[in-house]
Design an enzyme around this catalytic site. Structure first.
Site, short mmCIF file in Angstrom:
data_model
loop_
_atom_site.label_atom_id
_atom_site.label_comp_id
_atom_site.label_asym_id
_atom_site.label_seq_id
_atom_site.Cartn_x
_atom_site.Cartn_y
_atom_site.Cartn_z
N TYR A 1 0.22 -60.38 42.90
CA TYR A 1 -0.86 -59.38 42.98
C TYR A 1 -1.32 -58.98 41.58
CZ TYR A 1 0.42 -58.16 47.86
OH TYR A 1 0.65 -58.16 49.20
N ASP B 1 -3.22 -60.13 61.15
CA ASP B 1 -4.50 -59.42 61.30
C ASP B 1 -5.29 -59.98 62.49
OD1 ASP B 1 -3.80 -58.11 58.94
OD2 ASP B 1 -4.81 -59.62 57.71
O1 KDG Z 1 -2.85 -59.98 56.04
C1 KDG Z 1 -3.36 -60.72 54.97
C2 KDG Z 1 -3.77 -59.79 53.90
O2 KDG Z 1 -2.93 -58.70 53.90
C3 KDG Z 1 -3.78 -60.45 52.58
O3 KDG Z 1 -4.91 -61.22 52.45
C4 KDG Z 1 -3.79 -59.45 51.46
O4 KDG Z 1 -1.45 -59.37 51.54
C5 KDG Z 1 -2.48 -58.81 51.29
C6 KDG Z 1 -2.42 -57.44 50.84
O5 KDG Z 1 -1.39 -57.07 50.38
O6 KDG Z 1 -3.37 -56.69 50.92
#
Ligand code: KDG
Length: 316
Positions: free
Chosen positions: A106, A260
């Protein structure tokens, strides 16, 4: 306009290394917009419901790129708050190839949505919807978003809007204890609760098979419906009666976003008819999502129906 589903959350740019490359060797990345709550709105919209999504994004080309991609599926994005401050979150992913696990990094600190405040949102947009959905990712992002999510769920509940919550625990965002402290007070206000078995053990300390955990959640938080999915792709829903489904056999192209898709499918079917139809839609959409690259199940409503019908038809 009355919407069927309103969701609230972050969208990021998902930068995927071309499979089977790992992040360290990738010379280029595929860019797609991705975020749990926008995924739910997109899937609901693709299935024919009127869906809207609330967020906060920087008013720059990357923010516009993400919103345009969400709009392209028919989602109402008029409640996106555009701001000169902050940034759009990004995450990098290599999908992994067994036995090598996927890797996600991230890069989302201080994204524009983390600064969203209660006063910035037009809450009538939520009050006028049939259902409001948010996941545990959103309150994990900032103290301000914890307040926004609390407020959103309270506003929805008071207005008799169906409230929906997916625990969606992300270990890279917070500890199980932090998640529990923020999420647990919300749960009695939630009508439709979804969780994965590993999350209920980690965050809420509930262990057992999916049916046991679903009943325990239902009794503990008095939700209208609890859906619990297991690692093998099976699911149970408990609403005073147990509804169970075995998994579809799937060939996995990309599992990200399957939860989702399941959540959106359940909300679509539940709003259209009942719990059983919700579970059928959820199972089909969750399974189909595994077959598409990126977060979105690109299937049409007809393709979902075809899968559900084939399943019910005797093989010979
Ligand atoms: O469910 C998939 C999303 O959550 C992903 O594309 C983004 O993991 C993600 C997040 O932490 O927002």
């Amino acid at each position: 306009m009355t919407l069927d589903i309103v969701t609230l959350g972050e969208v990021m740019l998902r930068l995927t290394a071309p499979p089977p490359q790992v992040l360290e060797q990738a010379a280029q990345f595929e860019v797609r917009a991705a975020g749990s709550e926008s995924n739910v709105a997109i899937t609901a919209s693709r299935m024919g419901l009127r869906a809207g999504w609330i967020s906060r994004l920087p008013d720059n080309p990357l923010g516009r790129l993400a919103v345009r991609s969400i709009q392209s599926h028919g989602v109402d994005t008029t409640q996106v708050i555009w701001t000169p401050e902050g940034r759009i979150g990004i995450y990098f992913i290599d999908a992994g190839v067994s036995p090598r696990s996927p890797n996600i990094i991230y890069d989302r600190a201080c994204s524009a949505i983390t600064m969203l405040t209660v006063g910035e949102v037009d809450w009538d947009y939520v009050r006028n919807a049939r259902a409001f959905h948010v996941s545990g990712i959103t309150p994990a992002l900032s103290p301000s978003l914890q307040e926004v999510v609390n407020h959103a769920v309270t506003v929805a509940k008071e207005a008799d809007v169906l409230t929906s919550f997916d625990i969606n625990y992300r270990a890279k965002l917070w500890s199980p204890q932090e998640a529990c402290a923020a999420i647990e007070p919300l749960l009695p206000k939630i009508d439709i609760l979804r969780a994965g078995l590993h999350e209920t053990a980690l965050v809420l300390g509930l262990r057992g098979d999916a049916a046991t955990v679903a009943c325990a959640l239902w009794e503990r938080y008095r939700n209208q419906v609890v859906a619990v999915t297991d690692e093998a792709g099976g699911a149970v829903v408990y609403d005073g009666t147990l509804h169970e489904r075995t998994p579809y056999p799937v060939e996995i192209v990309d599992p990200i976003g399957a939860g989702d898709a399941f959540m959106a499918g359940f909300l679509v079917g539940f709003l259209e008819k009942d719990v059983d139809w919700g579970l059928d839609m959820a199972m089909a959409l969750g399974a189909l999502k595994h077959t598409y690259a990126g977060d979105i199940p690109w299937c049409t409503r007809e393709e979902v129906m075809a899968l559900i019908e084939r399943r019910d038809r005797p093989a010979r």
